[in-house]
Design a protein around this motif. Structure first.
Motif, PDB file in Angstrom:
ATOM      1  N   ARG A 157       0.821  -1.201   0.000  1.00  0.00           N
ATOM      2  CA  ARG A 157       0.000   0.000   0.000  1.00  0.00           C
ATOM      3  C   ARG A 157       0.865   1.265   0.000  1.00  0.00           C
ATOM      4  O   ARG A 157       0.457   2.305  -0.506  1.00  0.00           O
ATOM      5  CB  ARG A 157      -0.906  -0.022   1.233  1.00  0.00           C
ATOM      6  N   CYS A 159      -3.808   1.157   7.562  1.00  0.00           N
ATOM      7  CA  CYS A 159      -4.001   0.152   8.618  1.00  0.00           C
ATOM      8  C   CYS A 159      -4.360   0.766   9.958  1.00  0.00           C
ATOM      9  O   CYS A 159      -4.697   0.062  10.898  1.00  0.00           O
ATOM     10  CB  CYS A 159      -2.743  -0.690   8.767  1.00  0.00           C
ATOM     11  N   ARG A 216      -0.024   2.254  12.108  1.00  0.00           N
ATOM     12  CA  ARG A 216       1.276   2.856  11.825  1.00  0.00           C
ATOM     13  C   ARG A 216       1.016   4.321  11.482  1.00  0.00           C
ATOM     14  O   ARG A 216       0.102   4.638  10.716  1.00  0.00           O
ATOM     15  CB  ARG A 216       2.002   2.117  10.703  1.00  0.00           C
ATOM     16  N   ASN A 269      -4.338  -4.078   7.017  1.00  0.00           N
ATOM     17  CA  ASN A 269      -3.860  -3.408   5.802  1.00  0.00           C
ATOM     18  C   ASN A 269      -4.632  -3.821   4.552  1.00  0.00           C
ATOM     19  O   ASN A 269      -4.283  -3.402   3.464  1.00  0.00           O
ATOM     20  CB  ASN A 269      -2.354  -3.610   5.602  1.00  0.00           C
TER      21      ASN A 269
END
Ligand code: SF4
Length: 368
Positions: free
Chosen positions: A35, A47, A50, A96
């Motif tokens: 991604r 996600c 992060r 994700n």
């Protein structure tokens, strides 16, 4: 029920990470998965866990979990990895991929840190797994790719105590972190969600190719034991042609010994408009897989002793009788050979099967 484990202090949740690049336009790109989120100050990636902090990407969920549970290893599902043993399972928050049919969406789509009710250091988890008699610890419920620093530290702490590490993953990860991550894992179940780019793009907001790369990487460049799960959704990914193409690819590129699990979908999250998968679809997929040379093909999420038992690829004898997560007859020698003909069954076997059964035991690691 409490696992009888010492309370642990919450650890710093903004954990430094390695896989990112500063871009010329001032953004910082996360390089963990395909991604490749490019973030401005204060932004989080797709996600959610992060995030950019200063000029770096940090992991915001290190040491936090959405819950712990002792499960049968067959529930991951892994049928050829220490059968009958228990595994300490946990997950964090976020994901994700954006699968519209997500069966764990309360965790994977969580945008609230209060989902992460339980705190545990890697050493605390390893100690708990040992006390609870688990042979392994599993990163599951959401994809460990997004919390790989935490998963790696937990795996290392567990391995020091002789406890194995299991990843339950969609395999959506970039090459460099992939190498790092799997160097610390003993087994994996990789979700192969479909065999078309269209499905990955339209239903999961991802791509098929990186997942196939992960599968080939595991087979040809690691010692990690892995099995594949394919969740079949009516009229989305369950045609004879697609199952035929997928299972041919598996045998051709990964060989006949990688077990495949065909599991049933139930309407969930953003896919309430599809009916549950009929058991006949799973049986049909298993039949196609076996005809194409997959030696170990299973049905999942249904009661089906015939479709869930393990058979000798050489003589056809029942090696491990199985119904859901409970084991029945056991006809393997201690070194994993057919007791009737001596042919080796692919997998990781250590003498007698475990006796955990089908139980599911929630545990809490931190103080209430
Ligand atoms: S791991 Fe998360 S932040 Fe990094 S690229 Fe993937 S989705 Fe984006």
């Amino acid at each position: 029920m409490d696992g009888g484990v010492r309370p642990v202090a919450a650890v710093d949740q903004a954990h430094p990470t390695r896989y990112w690049t500063r871009l010329e336009d001032g953004r910082v790109r996360c390089d963990v998965c395909p991604r490749a989120c490019a973030l401005h100050e204060g932004q989080r990636g797709f996600c959610f866990v992060r995030a950019r902090q200063g000029d770096e990407i940090v992991l915001t969920t290190y040491g936090r979990s959405s819950g712990f549970c002792v499960d049968p290893i067959e529930k991951k599902p892994l049928n050829h990895f220490l059968p009958g043993t228990s595994v300490l399972s946990f997950g964090t928050a976020g994901c994700n991929l954006g699968c519209r049919f997500c069966q764990n969406w309360d965790i994977s789509k969580s945008r609230e840190v209060d989902t992460l009710a339980d705190a545990a250091s890697p050493e605390g988890i390893a100690e708990a797994a040992e006390r609870l008699g688990c042979r392994s610890v599993a990163f599951t419920y959401n994809d460990p790719v997004i919390f790989l620093e935490y998963a790696i530290d937990v795996a290392d702490a567990c391995r020091e105590r002789g406890i194995k590490a299991v990843a339950v993953t969609a395999g959506y990860i970039s090459p460099e972190p992939r190498r790092d991550f799997y160097a610390h894992m003993d087994a994996a179940n990789v979700d192969l969600k479909a065999f078309t780019e269209d499905f990955y793009h339209r239903v999961c907001f991802g791509h098929l190719a990186p997942v196939l790369e992960t599968l080939e990487y595991l087979k040809h460049e690691t010692e990690v034991w892995f099995e594949i799960t394919n969740l079949l959704i009516p009229d989305e990914n369950d045609s004879d042609e697609e199952i035929d193409a997928m299972t041919r690819w598996v045998v051709e590129r990964l060989g006949p010994d990688v077990p495949m699990h065909f599991t049933a979908f139930h309407p969930d999250f953003k896919m309430m408009d599809h009916p549950p998968t009929p058991p006949e679809t799973l049986t049909r997929a298993r039949r196609i897989a076996l005809a194409n040379g997959v030696r170990y093909a299973y049905t999942g999420n249904v009661s089906d002793v015939r479709g869930q038992s393990t058979y000798c690829h050489a003589c056809g004898a029942v090696l491990i009788e199985r119904d859901w997560y409970a084991l029945g007859d056991w006809n393997l020698t201690p070194d994993g050979r057919c007791a009737a003909c001596g042919a080796r069954c692919a997998g990781v076997f250590e003498g007698e099967p475990g006796r955990w059964g089908a139980r599911r035991l929630p545990v809490r690691l931190s103080a209430p």
